[in-house]
Structures are given as structure tokens and as C-alpha cells.
Design an enzyme around this catalytic site. Structure first.
Site, PDB file in Angstrom:
ATOM      1  N   TYR A 117      10.722  -3.981  -8.026  1.00 20.25           N
ATOM      2  CA  TYR A 117       9.443  -3.753  -8.706  1.00 20.25           C
ATOM      3  C   TYR A 117       8.598  -2.615  -8.167  1.00 20.25           C
ATOM      4  CZ  TYR A 117       4.649  -4.660 -10.299  1.00 20.25           C
ATOM      5  OH  TYR A 117       3.395  -4.528 -10.819  1.00 20.25           O
ATOM      6  N   CYS A 128       0.841  -1.186   0.000  1.00 23.41           N
ATOM      7  CA  CYS A 128       0.000   0.000   0.000  1.00 23.41           C
ATOM      8  C   CYS A 128       0.877   1.237   0.000  1.00 23.41           C
ATOM      9  CB  CYS A 128      -0.921   0.027   1.219  1.00 23.41           C
ATOM     10  SG  CYS A 128      -2.038  -1.388   1.356  1.00 23.41           S
ATOM     11  N   ASP A 188      12.397  -8.371 -17.992  1.00 25.69           N
ATOM     12  CA  ASP A 188      11.330  -7.994 -17.062  1.00 25.69           C
ATOM     13  C   ASP A 188      11.907  -7.954 -15.656  1.00 25.69           C
ATOM     14  OD1 ASP A 188       8.863  -7.196 -16.207  1.00 25.69           O
ATOM     15  OD2 ASP A 188       7.798  -9.001 -16.852  1.00 25.69           O
ATOM     16  N   ASP A 189      11.164  -7.302 -14.729  1.00 24.09           N
ATOM     17  CA  ASP A 189      11.664  -7.192 -13.361  1.00 24.09           C
ATOM     18  C   ASP A 189      11.629  -8.529 -12.641  1.00 24.09           C
ATOM     19  OD1 ASP A 189       8.864  -7.296 -12.062  1.00 24.09           O
ATOM     20  OD2 ASP A 189       8.721  -5.602 -13.440  1.00 24.09           O
ATOM     21  N   ASN A 204       0.811   0.159   5.871  1.00 24.86           N
ATOM     22  CA  ASN A 204       1.366  -0.573   4.732  1.00 24.86           C
ATOM     23  C   ASN A 204       2.112  -1.770   5.278  1.00 24.86           C
ATOM     24  OD1 ASN A 204       2.637  -1.441   2.349  1.00 24.86           O
ATOM     25  ND2 ASN A 204       4.344  -0.021   2.659  1.00 24.86           N
ATOM     26  N   GLY A 205       1.720  -2.977   4.899  1.00 29.79           N
ATOM     27  CA  GLY A 205       2.406  -4.163   5.362  1.00 29.79           C
ATOM     28  C   GLY A 205       1.439  -5.277   5.715  1.00 29.79           C
ATOM     29  N   GLY A 225      -0.897   0.865  -4.961  1.00 30.06           N
ATOM     30  CA  GLY A 225      -2.209   0.316  -4.643  1.00 30.06           C
ATOM     31  C   GLY A 225      -3.288   0.928  -5.501  1.00 30.06           C
TER      32      GLY A 225
END
Length: 509
Positions: free
Chosen positions: A260, A2, A369-370, A105-106, A31
């Protein structure tokens, strides 16, 4: 994953909502499920607007005007627990004690124990399945034990020490106590990021907390300081107070932030995300040469937009191979990794990207790509390259094989849904339709990031090696988590079609 932010403006007549709105827009990549803002007016009254959808869809100019006050907290949601229902849009609020607002966030790893404690011992009502609401109520319970009419910084620090003692997992939080100020704190291992800064004005000093430095930079804040692992900060009009509430834990920021999630123009824990991705590309070029040899037949290097561009560019430079943009991205489609549901992700890949035939026709292509997670996106992209005329498609991942779920705030799928779980690189290549898959080595990825801040000795790389730094993750926990996260379970928990999408009203503290 988030995005969170909080702002305290020195001018009490100013509006925090505009700053929070701009900040959430800059954090939209973290998010896309829901967004919310709660502000505090001069008399301690709280105003909120939150709902499902992107930032631009949830907030209208009229609503931002009605979000009164120079103090506020914002959140963009990417669900890792609970559902995608409007009821779980953040920030969360509790009236007692003092009027507390939280944005988180988490992911907490002991949420079952915390829920049991709140129900049977603290006797606090929890309205959702979100672990964020649990964390808020744990803090409120500790703060309530002061028994005071008004709290001070010492009371808040003491309450947060109680939170650290009870809550396990990865978390970064921004909170607001009505009429008092902002608080910010970070888990003891520093898994999830949090930073704050200041801005001088004619009325005094403004303060802002955010998940990434790009928010502070874009809004004119300076003197950025990362909240340390286990540290809490309190921001009021009297300045900044901070305390180390928990120590002696290894500092292990999540390396997937650099791979990312974070924007390339952010600096996290002293590490430029952009420079880290350049270093990843350089190391990836060495992996390509090791895998294919110096006499490889690659004609062109093409990134999978947007996250891998930095790495692909540096890899092409080191390989001395032409770099080209072969995919055009529709910027109005969200990030497929954080979309709920496999079918939605699958449909969105081709809506998001369009291959340009001129860059693929008759060529042997190295796609960069990542990472490769479920393999859904990778498979569709490789098919698009072949349909555009590519002779061979090599697929290079800046991240090592993702074989284990993330338990600290990234909604990695179950082990069975991870394409690399119990598969070799050649088996993954067959699964996603590539001629060859080339993975970055774990040690090369870690060194790419660590070389930019030698004070960080290790990172959370649990998605690659299955070693969880908090030490409380066992097979039973993973099985429980996977039962919640698999796509069938998520679809069954989705809100009914008739649910209210937005919520806008005032709250009384």
C-alpha cells in the site's frame, strides 16, 4: 508512516530548500498531516518552516527563499503517536550539543522507558508526546558525552551505537548536525525504508537521503544504495562514511510498504514495488479461481484507485476477464487510510471517488483493493457499486486479513476497530456488504514480494499474524497503544481551533 529526506549540495551558495520541497511533494503519499523543512546556512544558522497541512499549503515561494543554506532535512508527517498538533510537526531540533536536527519515520516501542531515562537520568527536556523527539534527545545525550568542542565521524558513529542499544522498534532517520553534514540510519531489522544517492555537478557531488527511490530518481540522483538494517551513513562534502552499528538481527522489511504505502515507481531493498504488485495480482487471480471456481460469473474487474491498479490489471489478465476503470478519483482529496478520525475517513470516501454507472449497471463486478483494514472505505465503495447498478459485488484484497495493529510506524487502529479481527471472510463480507470477500493468502503475498529479491528471507507481517519481530510486544503494550490510537482518544487530543497552524522562523545553532 512518514516521509523523510535530506540533501547536501556541493555548491555552498545553492539552496537546499527547493530540492527538499520537491522531494516532500513526491513523498506526500506517506503523510498529509504536517510538513516541515529545516536548512543550515553557511555560518551554521538554522532556518525552519513547518506546520499542519499538505506540502503545497505549508510552504510558499517566499518562505522557501528564506530557508537559506545548501544543507537541509525535510519531513511529511502521518501521526502514529502524540497528536496532530503543529508542535509535533517535524523535523525536530535541539540546540545542545552542536545543533542537531532530526526527521523520523517509524515508531519506538519502548518510548515510556526512554522518556523516563531522559527525565530522570539525562535531564533533557522533551516538549511533545512524539517518540521522534525522544529519539533525537537520546542521540543528543550520547553525542554530548564526547565533551568535545567539535565532533568527527567516529564520535557520531559511537553515539549512534548508543542509540541502537537503547531504542527499540521500527525507525528510519535522517539527521543534520549544523555545519557538519547529514546522517542517516535504519532500525536493526530494516522495518522502515531509507535510501541514498549522489549527483555529479560542476562543484562536486550532491547527496540525498530519502524514504523512497522515486525522490532520488526524479531529482536526478543516481547510484542508489539502500541503507542496510542497523547501518548508519554520514554524508559530508568529503564523501560518504558508513558503519554497521548493529547486526545479527533478522532483516524484515515491512511488507505493507509494497502492498500500500510506497509509490509503484519506487524500488525498495532491491524490489520494484510495481513488479511486486503485478505478482500480487497474479496470485490473487489464483485465489479468486480457488474461491469461486473456473465457472464463476464475474463480468468485469475494477480496481479501487490508485494503489490496487497494478494488481487488478494483472488479475484481470490472468482471469481473462475485462478490466475497466469504474471509479473516477478526485485527486485533491487525501488518502483516506491515513486521515485521522473515523468520521472524516467516512465522509471522504464519496468525495474522493465517483462511480461510473456504465461500468457497473447489470454486471457482476470483482472489485480489487490493496487491503481491507477498518472496512469503512470498503463498505462505502461497495454501496457505490450497487447504487451504480451492479448485480453482484465480489471484493478481492491483495493483502490477507488485517487482524492486528502495526506497532512499527503504521497507525493501524485497535484490534476491535479492524473489521477482520475475530471474523471469518464470510463474516467480513456481510459486514462490508459484499457478496463474497476473497483474501490473498499470507504465503502467496510473501512469495510475490520475496521472489524479486531472494536475499530477503522474511518480512514483517505482524498485522496479519500478530508476531512482532522485535520480541518486546506483549498484551499490556498493545492495550496501552490501543488506548492512544482509538478514534475517541484521537479526537479528544486534537489541538484547539485557535492553535497556530504554521511556524516559520530562524534558529540559532
Amino acid at each position: 508512516m512518514c516521509g523523510i529526506n535530506g540533501v547536501l549540495l556541493a555548491d555552498s551558495s545553492a539552496s537546499a530548500s527547493a530540492e527538499l520541497y520537491e522531494g516532500l511533494g513526491l513523498l506526500q503519499h506517506r503523510g498529509q498531516d504536517a510538513a516541515g523543512i529545516i536548512t543550515c546556512g553557511n555560518k551554521g544558522r538554522l532556518y525552519q518552516c513547518k506546520g499542519n497541512g499538505m506540502v503545497r499549503d505549508v510552504f510558499e515561494p517566499r518562505q522557501l527563499v528564506e530557508l537559506q543554506g545548501a544543507l537541509g532535512v525535510g519531513h511529511v508527517r502521518y501521526p502514529t503517536a502524540g497528536t496532530s498538533s503543529n508542535a509535533e510537526a517535524q523535523p525536530f531540533y535541539v540546540n545542545s550539543p552542536y545543533g542537531i536536527v532530526f526527521a523520523h519515520n517509524g515508531n519506538l516501542t519502548n518510548s515510556t522507558d526512554l522518556r523516563d531515562f531522559l527525565d530522570h537520568e539525562a535531564h533533557r527536556h522533551v516538549n511533545t508526546d512524539s517518540d521522534s523527539e525522544l529519539l533525537l534527545n537520546i542521540f543528543a545525550d550520547h553525542l554530548n558525552k564526547t565533551g568535545k568542542f567539535r565532533v568527527n565521524e567516529e564520535d557520531i558513529f559511537k553515539a549512534l551505537e548508543g542509540v541502537y542499544a537503547q531504542c527499540k522498534g521500527g525507525y528510519a532517520c535522517v539527521g543534520m548536525i549544523a555545519g557538519f553534514g547529514l546522517i542517516g540510519f535504519r532500525d536493526p531489522n530494516g522495518i522502515r525504508p531509507l535510501i541514498y544517492g549522489e549527483r555529479a555537478t560542476a562543484h562536486g557531488t550532491d547527496y540525498m537521503l530519502a524514504s523512497e527511490s522515486v525522490v532520488l530518481d526524479a531529482l536526478g540522483f543516481t547510484n542508489f544504495i539502500d541503507v542496510k538494517p542497523g547501518e548508519a551513513v554520514i554524508l559530508t562534502k568529503n564523501g560518504v562514511k558508513k558503519r554497521q552499528c548493529r547486526s545479527n538481527e533478522p532483516f524484515t522489511p515491512d511488507i505493507f510498504e509494497y502492498v500500500y504505502f510506497a509509490r509503484p515507481d519506487s524500488i525498495m531493498d532491491g524490489i520494484s514495488v510495481y513488479k511486486a504488485r503485478l505478482a500480487m495480482g497474479e496470485a490473487l487471480a489464483k485465489a479468486v479461481l480457488k474461491e469461486l471456481g473456473s465457472n464463476h460469473d464475474i463480468d468485469v474487474v475494477i480496481p479501487v484507485p490508485d494503489t490496487s491498479r497494478c494488481s487488478a490489471l494483472q488479475a484481470s489478465y490472468k482471469l481473462n476477464i475485462l478490466y475497466r476503470e469504474g471509479f473516477v478519483k478526485n485527486r485533491y482529496i487525501g488518502r483516506t487510510f491515513i486521515m485521522p478520525g473515523q468520521q472524516q475517513r467516512k465522509k471522504s470516501v464519496r468525495r474522493k471517488l465517483n462511480a461510473m454507472n456504465m461500468e457497473f449497471a447489470g454486471k457482476n463486478v470483482l472489485l480489487v483493493d490493496d487491503s481491507i483494514v477498518r472496512g469503512t472505505t470498503s463498505y462505502e465503495i461497495i454501496q457505490m457499486a450497487r447504487e451504480a447498478g451492479a448485480k453482484k459485488v465480489y471484493f478481492a484484497s491483495c493483502a490477507p486479513p488485517v487482524r492486528f495493529p502495526n506497532v512499527y510506524g503504521i497507525d493501524m487502529p485497535t484490534r476491535q476497530e479492524l473489521v477482520a479481527h475475530n471474523r471469518t471472510a464470510s463474516q467480513v463480507a456481510e459486514e462490508i456488504g459484499a457478496d463474497r470477500v476473497i483474501y490473498q493468502a499470507i504465503e502467496d503475498l510473501v512469495e510475490s514480494v520475496r521472489s524479486l529479491n531472494l536475499d530477503i528471507k522474511q518480512f514483517d507481517i505482524s498485522v496479519f499474524n500478530g508476531c512482532y519481530i522485535t520480541g518486546d510486544i506483549d498484551e499490556a503494550y498493545l492495550n496501552h497503544l490501543e488506548g492512544l490510537r482509538n478514534d475517541n482518544s484521537k479526537e479528544a487530543r486534537q489541538a484547539p481551533a485557535g492553535e497556530v497552524i504554521g511556524l516559520h522562523n530562524s534558529l540559532h545553532a
